[in-house]
Design an enzyme around this catalytic site. Sequence first.
Site, PDB file in Angstrom:
ATOM      1  N   GLU A  60     -36.543   7.346 111.582  1.00 55.75           N
ATOM      2  CA  GLU A  60     -37.338   8.227 110.726  1.00 55.75           C
ATOM      3  C   GLU A  60     -38.821   7.862 110.751  1.00 55.75           C
ATOM      4  OE1 GLU A  60     -33.294   8.941 110.046  1.00 55.75           O
ATOM      5  OE2 GLU A  60     -34.357   7.023 109.882  1.00 55.75           O
ATOM      6  N   HIS A 129     -26.179  10.869 100.783  1.00 52.57           N
ATOM      7  CA  HIS A 129     -26.476  12.198 101.319  1.00 52.57           C
ATOM      8  C   HIS A 129     -26.794  13.197 100.203  1.00 52.57           C
ATOM      9  CE1 HIS A 129     -23.986  10.282 104.443  1.00 52.57           C
ATOM     10  NE2 HIS A 129     -24.672  11.021 105.299  1.00 52.57           N
TER      11      HIS A 129
END
Length: 338
Positions: A60, A129
């Site tokens: 990321e 998540h």
Amino acid sequence: MAKMSMIEAIRDAMDVKMTEDRDVLVFGEDVGYFGGVFRCTAGLQEKHGLHRCFDTPISEGGIVGIAIGMAANGLRPVAEIQFADYIYPAYDQIASEASRLRYRSNGDFTAPLTIRTPVGGGIYGGTTHSQSPEALFTHISGLKTVIPSNPYDAKGLLISAIEDNDPVLFLEPKRLYNGPFDGDHQKPSVGWKSHELGEVPEGHYTVPLAKARKITEGNDLTILAYGTMVWVAEAVVKNMGISADVLDLRSLLPLDLDAIVESVKKTGRCVIIHEATRTSGFGGELSALVQEHCFYYLEAPIQRVTGWDTPYPHAQEWAFFPGQKRLTRAVKTVMKAA
């Protein structure tokens, strides 16, 4: 007008901009051949080529760092972080580099990049998540933070974000990807059929990044909401039969403070709802702003309805989620106050 889900509207926005402007690129984990875990980028690689829609390593920080370099050199990258829960390794790149580039270079460089990422619950993804980290990013000067609640806004806001000359974090409520709901169930209840797919214009159009949208209008109460919570607020107002302003903020930074102040001064009562945890959530900032600007107009204490101050639970997702019951209690409390 076409009928689209939020996924389709987001995909269409990227397709429109990639067709109009060859400087627009889309990249991230699994966004190319696979089309993204939620299929938001499906077909873009096939249409626009491997060099304009491509996969990246699982990094990321690398994804956002590359996007910053591209943006500083004249491109308009749209980077996807697969889940907002994964964005933290890129936080330094966002906070220390992207958001400060214009200021540090005295305007010689800008960072016209967009970071897309799904937020919130809705897939029983548990703690890794399902997070809603928007408040962490509204604290960063120089970064714009946007969160749509419907397909029309999703496309128009995303096009505006891509065209903006500063970095934009575009948060996508995954519970709304395939259609809204009544606040307590995954699918819309009776009477919500017209909202299952949103009407979305074809081609290019924009929605301003700093303009709230009034969902319902009334005189007795103001409910401030964004993302998934807009649908909960609208359902409560309809089911309770009350006269209330429901404001969909759409953009958290910059914030449409004028619309908030105008509404609360009119109604004298305010309830704030968001899915993120309560402590240091964006509702605290909204509450402070309402108190600062509307204190002499308030007829009741401001109420906040939020997620728990715990990691997002897997098995208890719907209990964590601020639904109609909790919002209804808060509305009744505010309405009873002298």
